[in-house]
Design an enzyme around this catalytic site. Structure first.
Site, PDB file in Angstrom:
ATOM      1  N   TYR A  17      12.260 -12.727 -10.916  1.00  0.00           N
ATOM      2  CA  TYR A  17      11.506 -12.554  -9.675  1.00  0.00           C
ATOM      3  C   TYR A  17      10.073 -13.069  -9.811  1.00  0.00           C
ATOM      4  O   TYR A  17       9.350 -12.707 -10.735  1.00  0.00           O
ATOM      5  CB  TYR A  17      11.459 -11.070  -9.268  1.00  0.00           C
ATOM      6  CG  TYR A  17      10.583 -10.840  -8.048  1.00  0.00           C
ATOM      7  CD1 TYR A  17      11.036 -11.175  -6.780  1.00  0.00           C
ATOM      8  CD2 TYR A  17       9.288 -10.326  -8.178  1.00  0.00           C
ATOM      9  CE1 TYR A  17      10.238 -10.993  -5.666  1.00  0.00           C
ATOM     10  CE2 TYR A  17       8.483 -10.141  -7.075  1.00  0.00           C
ATOM     11  CZ  TYR A  17       8.957 -10.484  -5.816  1.00  0.00           C
ATOM     12  OH  TYR A  17       8.156 -10.325  -4.721  1.00  0.00           O
ATOM     13  N   HIS A  74      -0.983 -15.559   0.844  1.00  0.00           N
ATOM     14  CA  HIS A  74      -1.257 -14.118   0.865  1.00  0.00           C
ATOM     15  C   HIS A  74      -2.725 -13.803   1.141  1.00  0.00           C
ATOM     16  O   HIS A  74      -3.078 -12.634   1.319  1.00  0.00           O
ATOM     17  CB  HIS A  74      -0.828 -13.484  -0.464  1.00  0.00           C
ATOM     18  CG  HIS A  74       0.658 -13.322  -0.584  1.00  0.00           C
ATOM     19  ND1 HIS A  74       1.549 -14.335  -0.308  1.00  0.00           N
ATOM     20  CD2 HIS A  74       1.410 -12.249  -0.950  1.00  0.00           C
ATOM     21  CE1 HIS A  74       2.785 -13.905  -0.514  1.00  0.00           C
ATOM     22  NE2 HIS A  74       2.730 -12.646  -0.894  1.00  0.00           N
ATOM     23  N   ASN A  91      -0.301  -8.979  -7.630  1.00  0.00           N
ATOM     24  CA  ASN A  91       0.387  -7.706  -7.696  1.00  0.00           C
ATOM     25  C   ASN A  91      -0.473  -6.728  -8.479  1.00  0.00           C
ATOM     26  O   ASN A  91      -0.933  -7.038  -9.575  1.00  0.00           O
ATOM     27  CB  ASN A  91       1.731  -7.880  -8.402  1.00  0.00           C
ATOM     28  CG  ASN A  91       2.880  -7.416  -7.545  1.00  0.00           C
ATOM     29  OD1 ASN A  91       2.718  -6.552  -6.710  1.00  0.00           O
ATOM     30  ND2 ASN A  91       4.052  -8.000  -7.778  1.00  0.00           N
ATOM     31  N   TYR A 143     -21.290  33.325   4.913  1.00  0.00           N
ATOM     32  CA  TYR A 143     -20.434  32.616   3.969  1.00  0.00           C
ATOM     33  C   TYR A 143     -21.056  31.324   3.456  1.00  0.00           C
ATOM     34  O   TYR A 143     -20.848  30.933   2.305  1.00  0.00           O
ATOM     35  CB  TYR A 143     -19.090  32.265   4.635  1.00  0.00           C
ATOM     36  CG  TYR A 143     -18.154  33.415   4.873  1.00  0.00           C
ATOM     37  CD1 TYR A 143     -18.487  34.718   4.521  1.00  0.00           C
ATOM     38  CD2 TYR A 143     -16.909  33.197   5.458  1.00  0.00           C
ATOM     39  CE1 TYR A 143     -17.612  35.766   4.754  1.00  0.00           C
ATOM     40  CE2 TYR A 143     -16.027  34.235   5.688  1.00  0.00           C
ATOM     41  CZ  TYR A 143     -16.386  35.517   5.337  1.00  0.00           C
ATOM     42  OH  TYR A 143     -15.522  36.549   5.556  1.00  0.00           O
ATOM     43  N   ARG A 185     -23.184  32.613   0.655  1.00  0.00           N
ATOM     44  CA  ARG A 185     -22.525  33.490  -0.315  1.00  0.00           C
ATOM     45  C   ARG A 185     -21.356  32.815  -1.009  1.00  0.00           C
ATOM     46  O   ARG A 185     -21.072  33.070  -2.189  1.00  0.00           O
ATOM     47  CB  ARG A 185     -22.053  34.750   0.416  1.00  0.00           C
ATOM     48  CG  ARG A 185     -21.570  35.820  -0.497  1.00  0.00           C
ATOM     49  CD  ARG A 185     -21.041  37.066   0.181  1.00  0.00           C
ATOM     50  NE  ARG A 185     -21.123  37.124   1.609  1.00  0.00           N
ATOM     51  CZ  ARG A 185     -20.210  37.727   2.376  1.00  0.00           C
ATOM     52  NH1 ARG A 185     -19.132  38.254   1.808  1.00  0.00           N
ATOM     53  NH2 ARG A 185     -20.345  37.790   3.678  1.00  0.00           N
ATOM     54  N   PHE A 234       3.420  -1.424  -8.843  1.00  0.00           N
ATOM     55  CA  PHE A 234       2.437  -1.868  -7.865  1.00  0.00           C
ATOM     56  C   PHE A 234       2.215  -0.835  -6.754  1.00  0.00           C
ATOM     57  O   PHE A 234       1.274  -0.946  -5.981  1.00  0.00           O
ATOM     58  CB  PHE A 234       2.900  -3.179  -7.210  1.00  0.00           C
ATOM     59  CG  PHE A 234       4.299  -3.091  -6.668  1.00  0.00           C
ATOM     60  CD1 PHE A 234       4.583  -2.375  -5.523  1.00  0.00           C
ATOM     61  CD2 PHE A 234       5.350  -3.698  -7.343  1.00  0.00           C
ATOM     62  CE1 PHE A 234       5.877  -2.269  -5.042  1.00  0.00           C
ATOM     63  CE2 PHE A 234       6.655  -3.597  -6.863  1.00  0.00           C
ATOM     64  CZ  PHE A 234       6.917  -2.877  -5.710  1.00  0.00           C
ATOM     65  N   GLU A 288      10.197  -4.192   1.655  1.00  0.00           N
ATOM     66  CA  GLU A 288       9.152  -3.295   1.170  1.00  0.00           C
ATOM     67  C   GLU A 288       8.991  -2.199   2.225  1.00  0.00           C
ATOM     68  O   GLU A 288       8.113  -2.248   3.090  1.00  0.00           O
ATOM     69  CB  GLU A 288       7.871  -4.095   0.932  1.00  0.00           C
ATOM     70  CG  GLU A 288       8.083  -5.150  -0.154  1.00  0.00           C
ATOM     71  CD  GLU A 288       7.080  -6.293  -0.134  1.00  0.00           C
ATOM     72  OE1 GLU A 288       6.135  -6.257   0.670  1.00  0.00           O
ATOM     73  OE2 GLU A 288       7.262  -7.235  -0.933  1.00  0.00           O
TER      74      GLU A 288
END
Length: 517
Positions: A57, A87, A199, A284, A287, A333, A418
């Site tokens: 791959y 990409h 990746n 609060y 405290r 990844f 994906e």
């Protein structure tokens, strides 16, 4: 690790080292000599795998849904180049220089471990870019956090091959021009190298670490602000008694209670109302500071552990094992650890801001604080801190939306190949907005608390808090009557962001770090 230079031992970066690097714009990084041999062996193994001709791959196949498409040997270099170019599809404003430098460091760190199948030249160019000030232009939007931070890392990698854009000496140039100006040359990617660069989780991890490091400064400032406010409101330090916190056993709570005790020790303001005070308990927001801030500290430390592990991880795909000449496809990844860590940081920092805003609101209320209404003389004629508190409330409310978990969302990508993604990059990126909002809230609280302490003169607060108060007053004067408020807020924000006030206080009172413990 010095601020000027350090040796990168792959997979062994520490919290302190990364934080120091992040806040230094000039740190130089040198690859440990032993890593070069590891990379040489890995590159030779990749050559043997390619020579076998088996489908691997991203080495001799397409990507994502196109993984079944076999690529001929004479097109393997084109495959890696095309991957980077296609990409690089991010949009939005460029990531900050500090974040991009950290991405370069983390990517070099992961690749240099020798399980990504890249040559030494790839790692050394990344470090050379870092050392010589070549800062790739990486748009902040466009990653879903699986398969890694593809678009951001593609923009980084485009500069490696002489494409894309980079900043060099604050000038935006093409990738080729920036490399040339720095005395560097682009490289031609070999099999697997483009995929290894793209990746990985380095962009989301760098963004999350950026948020964490800045959150730590905000956390420290909030501890100091809480001490200032408690004394300005003439609150009691009884809730910080160590016996109370030992009984609960929460580590962060125990540590932060000790900080408040140290911050308030020997305050003449506190001594002035030990007897005859009609109040039984503080609200609060005063405290319960150890309980709230301690929980935030524990959460930030948890996230720090996850992120430092990820900063040293091999997070690409497939993973290359040179000892057996194997490449095994997996899912390292997937940035789910980063996404969940970023979500918890977002929640913790938002809570730091939420309780700060409540302390601020308490100071505005004359019946609660005993101070002049809205902390100004002639209130009515003057509005004082009224609208500054509104600003803080607006930001605290905004954080409620920003802190919504990103990791529980997912949208399928790559034609459902994906099909579950982490959304880690957004989870990490929005930390900058949250931390910025909380920095402003705490800045306003500090201004208000110091104003309140001025009204209590000639009584003095404790020595550490006097240092904090004096630091503020060196830059911002007493609010005697209404004036433009934003310049004061911005000046106080700078004292927090640049660590000026806290650094002086830490000389007297150690403050707990958000690092891995």
């Amino acid at each position: 690790m010095s601020a000027e230079s350090f040796v990168l031992y792959p997979g062994k970066l520490t919290y302190t080292e990364i934080r120091s690097f992040f806040f230094s714009s000039s740190a130089q990084v040198e690859l440990a000599p032993e890593a070069e041999e590891v990379l040489r062996i890995a590159a030779l193994s990749v050559e043997r795998i390619v020579a076998r001709g088996e489908p691997v791959y991203g080495v001799n196949t397409g990507f994502g849904k196109l993984a079944k498409t076999r690529i001929p040997d004479d097109k393997l270099k084109d495959l890696q180049r095309n991957l980077v170019l296609s990409h690089a599809a991010g949009i939005g404003a460029p990531m900050s220089e500090a974040v991009v430098r950290l991405i370069l460091l983390l990517k070099a760190n992961g690749l240099a471990r020798g399980f990504s199948g890249v040559r030494k030249e790839v790692v050394t160019l990344l470090l050379a870019m870092l050392n010589r000030g070549v800062v790739p232009v990486i748009p902040e939007k466009g990653s879903v956090g699986a398969s890694g931070d593809l678009a951001p890392l593609a923009h980084m990698s485009a500069v490696v091959i002489g494409e894309g854009h980079a900043f060099y000496k604050e000038e935006k140039l093409t990738g080729a021009e920036a490399l040339r100006a720095a005395g560097l040359a682009p490289i031609e990617l070999g099999p697997k190298e483009g995929l290894a660069l793209l990746n990985g989780t380095q962009a989301s991890t760098a963004l999350a670490l950026s948020g964490l490091f800045q959150a730590e400064r905000v956390f420290h400032a909030a501890l100091v602000a809480g001490g200032l406010t408690l004394d300005a409101a003439r609150g009691t330090d009884a809730p910080f008694d160590p016996r109370l916190h030992a009984l609960r056993g929460q580590k962060g709570q125990i540590e932060t209670a000790a900080v408040y005790r140290s911050l308030l020790a020997e305050s003449s303001i506190r001594d002035s109302h030990r007897e005859g005070d009609e109040r039984v308990q503080d609200p609060y927001c005063l405290r319960c500071q150890p309980q709230v801030m301690g929980a935030c500290l524990d959460t930030l430390r948890n996230a720090a552990g996850t992120l430092i592990t990820e900063a040293n991880a091999v997070s690409d795909n497939p993973i290359h094992f040179a000892d057996t000449d194997e490449m095994i496809s997996g899912g390292n990844f997937h940035a789910e650890p980063v996404a969940i860590a970023a979500d918890t940081i977002a929640i913790a920092v938002s809570e730091i801001g939420a309780i700060s805003e409540r302390r601020l609101a308490m100071l505005m209320d004359a019946q609660m604080s005993g101070l002049p209404p809205f902390l100004v003389k002639d209130s009515g004629l003057n509005s004082g801190f009224m609208i500054a508190q509104v600003t803080a409330a607006a930001l605290a409310s905004e954080n409620k939306t920003l802190a919504h978990p990103a990791s529980v969302d997912s949208l399928p990508t790559s034609a459902n190949q994906e099909d579950h993604v982490s959304m880690a990059t957004f989870a990490a990126r929005r930390l900058g907005d949250i931390v910025d909002n909380v920095c402003t809230i705490i800045a306003i609280e500090c201004l208000a608390a110091v104003q309140g302490l001025d009204f209590l003169a000639p009584l003095l607060t404790s020595a550490p808090l006097v240092v904090a108060k004096d630091t503020v007053r060196e830059h911002i004067s007493f609010f005697a009557q209404d004036r433009l408020f934003t310049p004061d807020i911005e000046a106080m924000r700078a004292l927090i962001a640049q660590n000026t006030m806290v650094a002086r206080v830490k000389e007297l009172v150690p403050l707990p770090e958000c690092s891995v413990v």
